[in-house]
Design a protein around this motif. Structure first.
Motif, PDB file in Angstrom:
ATOM      1  N   TYR A  23     -37.202   0.967 -34.012  1.00  0.00           N
ATOM      2  CA  TYR A  23     -36.395   1.082 -32.799  1.00  0.00           C
ATOM      3  C   TYR A  23     -35.840   2.493 -32.722  1.00  0.00           C
ATOM      4  N   PRO A  24     -36.016   3.195 -31.600  1.00  0.00           N
ATOM      5  CA  PRO A  24     -35.578   4.594 -31.496  1.00  0.00           C
ATOM      6  C   PRO A  24     -34.070   4.749 -31.646  1.00  0.00           C
ATOM      7  N   VAL A  25     -33.666   5.893 -32.191  1.00  0.00           N
ATOM      8  CA  VAL A  25     -32.254   6.178 -32.414  1.00  0.00           C
ATOM      9  C   VAL A  25     -31.980   7.602 -31.942  1.00  0.00           C
ATOM     10  N   ASN A  26     -30.786   7.837 -31.363  1.00  0.00           N
ATOM     11  CA  ASN A  26     -30.470   9.184 -30.890  1.00  0.00           C
ATOM     12  C   ASN A  26     -29.755   9.998 -31.966  1.00  0.00           C
ATOM     13  N   ASP A  27     -29.345  11.219 -31.621  1.00  0.00           N
ATOM     14  CA  ASP A  27     -28.744  12.102 -32.623  1.00  0.00           C
ATOM     15  C   ASP A  27     -27.327  11.701 -33.003  1.00  0.00           C
ATOM     16  N   LYS A  28     -26.774  10.699 -32.303  1.00  0.00           N
ATOM     17  CA  LYS A  28     -25.468  10.147 -32.671  1.00  0.00           C
ATOM     18  C   LYS A  28     -25.614   8.862 -33.486  1.00  0.00           C
ATOM     19  N   ASN A  29     -26.826   8.571 -33.886  1.00  0.00           N
ATOM     20  CA  ASN A  29     -27.157   7.345 -34.623  1.00  0.00           C
ATOM     21  C   ASN A  29     -26.969   6.088 -33.772  1.00  0.00           C
ATOM     22  N   GLN A  30     -27.074   6.232 -32.457  1.00  0.00           N
ATOM     23  CA  GLN A  30     -26.924   5.101 -31.541  1.00  0.00           C
ATOM     24  C   GLN A  30     -28.288   4.624 -31.044  1.00  0.00           C
ATOM     25  N   ILE A  31     -28.384   3.325 -30.775  1.00  0.00           N
ATOM     26  CA  ILE A  31     -29.590   2.781 -30.163  1.00  0.00           C
ATOM     27  C   ILE A  31     -29.255   2.237 -28.779  1.00  0.00           C
ATOM     28  N   GLU A  32     -30.234   2.308 -27.883  1.00  0.00           N
ATOM     29  CA  GLU A  32     -30.037   1.837 -26.515  1.00  0.00           C
ATOM     30  C   GLU A  32     -30.154   0.318 -26.463  1.00  0.00           C
ATOM     31  N   LEU A  33     -29.177  -0.305 -25.835  1.00  0.00           N
ATOM     32  CA  LEU A  33     -29.149  -1.758 -25.702  1.00  0.00           C
ATOM     33  C   LEU A  33     -28.864  -2.131 -24.253  1.00  0.00           C
ATOM     34  N   ARG A  34     -29.798  -2.808 -23.617  1.00  0.00           N
ATOM     35  CA  ARG A  34     -29.568  -3.320 -22.275  1.00  0.00           C
ATOM     36  C   ARG A  34     -28.569  -4.484 -22.331  1.00  0.00           C
ATOM     37  N   THR A  35     -27.966  -4.764 -21.193  1.00  0.00           N
ATOM     38  CA  THR A  35     -27.147  -5.980 -21.046  1.00  0.00           C
ATOM     39  C   THR A  35     -27.602  -6.651 -19.750  1.00  0.00           C
ATOM     40  N   ASP A  36     -28.850  -7.086 -19.742  1.00  0.00           N
ATOM     41  CA  ASP A  36     -29.500  -7.553 -18.521  1.00  0.00           C
ATOM     42  C   ASP A  36     -29.589  -9.076 -18.456  1.00  0.00           C
ATOM     43  N   PRO A  37     -28.840  -9.683 -17.530  1.00  0.00           N
ATOM     44  CA  PRO A  37     -28.931 -11.131 -17.350  1.00  0.00           C
ATOM     45  C   PRO A  37     -30.341 -11.545 -16.926  1.00  0.00           C
ATOM     46  N   ILE A  38     -30.694 -12.764 -17.254  1.00  0.00           N
ATOM     47  CA  ILE A  38     -31.970 -13.331 -16.826  1.00  0.00           C
ATOM     48  C   ILE A  38     -31.705 -14.388 -15.765  1.00  0.00           C
ATOM     49  N   LEU A  39     -32.314 -14.224 -14.599  1.00  0.00           N
ATOM     50  CA  LEU A  39     -32.276 -15.258 -13.568  1.00  0.00           C
ATOM     51  C   LEU A  39     -33.322 -16.298 -13.933  1.00  0.00           C
ATOM     52  N   LEU A  40     -32.884 -17.514 -14.149  1.00  0.00           N
ATOM     53  CA  LEU A  40     -33.747 -18.612 -14.565  1.00  0.00           C
ATOM     54  C   LEU A  40     -33.798 -19.636 -13.435  1.00  0.00           C
TER      55      LEU A  40
END
Length: 283
Positions: free
Chosen positions: A39-56
């Motif tokens: 999983y990619p990591v940036n220079d701040k040691n952070q990873i990108e995380l979506r917060t995307d609801p799923i319409l079911l």
């Protein structure tokens, strides 16, 4: 917007915001040399995380799995600390589908941490109002109890503004509940004491929403638990149980947080056999 058909169920991923959290915290005791390969990591040691609801959508009902980051719910300091570069565009997502928040019949809350629950309410003048006024909101009784009475650790993620105006809409359950035929919410604990997963089965087709037991595709390893987990050993055991079940069923595993995949199907050996990749688009 990405879609997936699983039996009678249509899943559509909406835009609920994005944050960036410390990769070390997201992968717990796993060395960076290992998790950063997956999983990619940036220079701040952070990873990108979506917060995307799923319409079911099942049997004519519109349901949401979790609710995103919300709008204007975080202070500027919180946005910096949590790496929030984008807030929710849920209403715009629904509008593209000719829907509004009033059309949502049920909201399935896997747990009530701020990055899943901020979308439940919105600020109106000096108070907060329910976003999904016509919806029943399901979460485990354990989670609902802790939301309203957080402990010294969880007080930083269970916020009054996310629950006070929805009290009359919440329908807590004990161990599991069948929302519509074939669709179940199951209390697992682990990430939070009240954490739940969602399982849908229709004849030979299945999807499992592991929520934060397997937050990203890189958390497939059953031993890789977050430092954010309140009960990591429980997370490991529950992940082992339900991933094995999913492998046997050739189920789709769906994601709320993954920045690269919306869903992945695995074979009995845990190898990817099909994927739904996240598209990059703007509103």
């Amino acid at each position: 917007m990405e879609k997936l058909q699983v039996g009678r169920a249509t899943l559509t991923w909406l835009s609920g915001g994005v944050n960036h959290l410390d990769g070390g915290a997201m992968f717990g005791v796993v060395p960076k040399a290992l998790w950063s390969r997956k999983y990619p990591v940036n220079d701040k040691n952070q990873i990108e995380l979506r917060t995307d609801p799923i319409l079911l959508q099942i049997d004519g009902q519109n349901m949401l799995i979790d609710t995103g980051m919300g709008i204007d719910k975080l202070t500027e300091k919180q946005k910096r600390n949590f790496g929030v570069l984008e807030e929710s565009m849920l209403e715009k997502s629904l509008a593209k589908l000719n829907l509004t928040t009033s059309d949502i019949d049920k909201v399935l809350m896997t747990h009530l941490h701020f990055d899943h629950a901020c979308g439940l309410t919105k600020k109106v003048d000096e108070t907060y109002e329910s976003v999904f006024r016509n919806a029943k909101i399901f979460t485990s009784q354990v989670e609902w109890d802790e939301m309203r009475n957080p402990n010294i650790r969880s007080v930083n993620t269970y916020w009054e503004m996310n629950w006070e105006s929805i009290v009359d809409q919440v329908e807590p359950f004990q161990e599991k509940i069948e929302i519509v035929p074939g669709l179940k919410m199951i209390h697992t604990g682990g990430h939070s004491d009240g954490h739940s997963i969602i399982v849908f089965e229709d004849k030979e087709e299945t999807f499992i929403h592991m929520a934060d037991l397997m937050a990203t595709n890189a958390h497939q390893n059953k031993l890789w638990a977050m430092a954010y987990d309140d009960y990591p050993v429980t997370s490991v055991h529950q992940k082992e149980k339900w991933m094995e079940y999913g492998y046997q069923k050739q189920a789709w595993f769906t994601f709320y947080h993954d920045a690269f995949y919306r869903a992945i199907k695995f074979n009995l050996q845990g190898e990817q056999t099909d994927v739904v990749e996240r598209e990059r688009y703007e509103y």
